[in-house]
Enzyme design. Sequence first.
Site, PDB file in Angstrom:
ATOM      1  N   GLY A  29      51.085  52.047  55.728  1.00  0.00           N
ATOM      2  CA  GLY A  29      51.463  53.436  56.036  1.00  0.00           C
ATOM      3  C   GLY A  29      50.670  54.472  55.270  1.00  0.00           C
ATOM      4  CD  GLU A  78      58.149  49.662  55.436  1.00  0.00           C
ATOM      5  OE1 GLU A  78      58.879  49.448  56.412  1.00  0.00           O
ATOM      6  OE2 GLU A  78      56.986  50.110  55.527  1.00  0.00           O
ATOM      7  CG  HIS A 134      57.705  44.732  56.138  1.00  0.00           C
ATOM      8  ND1 HIS A 134      57.790  45.927  55.470  1.00  0.00           N
ATOM      9  CD2 HIS A 134      56.659  44.843  56.990  1.00  0.00           C
ATOM     10  CE1 HIS A 134      56.832  46.732  55.918  1.00  0.00           C
ATOM     11  NE2 HIS A 134      56.136  46.096  56.846  1.00  0.00           N
ATOM     12  CB  SER A 139      46.377  51.531  57.179  1.00  0.00           C
ATOM     13  OG  SER A 139      47.334  52.185  56.373  1.00  0.00           O
ATOM     14  CE  LYS A 184      56.351  49.825  59.136  1.00  0.00           C
ATOM     15  NZ  LYS A 184      55.618  50.269  57.973  1.00  0.00           N
ATOM     16  CD  GLU A 200      52.241  43.925  56.652  1.00  0.00           C
ATOM     17  OE1 GLU A 200      51.795  44.582  57.591  1.00  0.00           O
ATOM     18  OE2 GLU A 200      53.408  44.017  56.273  1.00  0.00           O
ATOM     19  CG  ASN A 251      57.424  46.384  61.367  1.00  0.00           C
ATOM     20  OD1 ASN A 251      58.544  46.586  61.829  1.00  0.00           O
ATOM     21  ND2 ASN A 251      57.176  46.425  60.062  1.00  0.00           N
TER      22      ASN A 251
HETATM   23  P1  PGA Z   1      51.295  50.381  59.062  1.00  0.00           P
HETATM   24  O1  PGA Z   1      52.496  49.368  58.763  1.00  0.00           O
HETATM   25  O2  PGA Z   1      50.453  49.748  60.141  1.00  0.00           O
HETATM   26  O3  PGA Z   1      51.964  51.632  59.510  1.00  0.00           O
HETATM   27  O4  PGA Z   1      50.529  50.538  57.789  1.00  0.00           O
HETATM   28  C1  PGA Z   1      52.263  47.977  58.719  1.00  0.00           C
HETATM   29  C2  PGA Z   1      53.554  47.266  58.427  1.00  0.00           C
HETATM   30  O5  PGA Z   1      54.460  47.861  57.839  1.00  0.00           O
HETATM   31  O6  PGA Z   1      53.723  46.088  58.773  1.00  0.00           O
END
Ligand code: PGA
Length: 307
Positions: free
Chosen positions: A230, A155, A153, A270, A69, A224, A67
């Site tokens: 993140g 976000e 997601h 992460s 983003k 998640e 992903n």
């Molecule tokens: P990350 O993001 O691996 O940077 O923690 C995962 C995601 O947003 O799907």
Amino acid sequence: MGYNAPSMARKTLITARDLERRPALPLPADALLTPLARDLLRKRGLWPPPVRAGGRGCGAPRLVVANWKSHKTIPEALAFARGLREELASRRPRAGAVVCPPATALANLRGPLRGVAELGAQDVSAHDEGAHTGELAARHLVDAGARYVLVGHSERRAAGEDDARCRAKVRAALRGGLTPILCVGETAGERDAGRTEHVVAGQLEAVFAGLDLARATRVVLAYEPRWAIGTGRVPQGEDVAAVLAHARAVLARAFPPDAVERVPVLYGGSVNERNAARLLALPGCSGALVGGASLDPARFAQILASA
Ligand code: PGA
């Protein structure tokens, strides 16, 4: 949940009180344990349970999803595709790769990633077409080369997307020929309040209620924890495994357990090249959803090689 398949056997729910009353209580392989019951078993050295033979993803396809983003322009995306192709030239990962770039790069990546990775979008409109300025419908994403799409997601949930919207988007994706990757997970506050399983069940029920078996088994799930995205913080492996098992148990309230076993359930939050092998080997884990570490082809290839 109001599913179309009402005759499903319920999972056995085992509470700490059950275990206190009957210390030698047999634990069916698919038993659902409350967090307190798990703590009690952990103290008795009985948790986590041994990995079942063939437990890696229980027969579900294995997938590692990038992903990106809001990262990478088209030239940067093309450089990644060249890099990933080189990285994978000498190894044949067992997991399928999916790359979800910004939608602007989808069509450009179609050729360069052919045979290396499938393409996914990061969001989809709940509408098939019409007067919805700025929205990309499933047919546009398919047109640009996407086969998958992330839905819900964290976000996007943080930007106001609720369960009803996720439900509408999953349906729109399925109607339009995309495989939705439905993201579910709790906030730090919800985890601290011991509400993880409740929150995840609610997010799943909201989306799956009323879906027939054929459509339900086309959905990919991604667990998640929102506090792990993140942040570099990853939950204990046994806690991840418990939530993955719980997610499947929730679906198995309404769909045949053997069909549910084939639904891929990914872990995200992460994931990097150092922790991927451990996370991907957890019982019931079918793969990973990777943000930051997926931006670099060498790191993403290493994660793929761990799957
Ligand atoms: P990350 O993001 O691996 O940077 O923690 C995962 C995601 O947003 O799907």
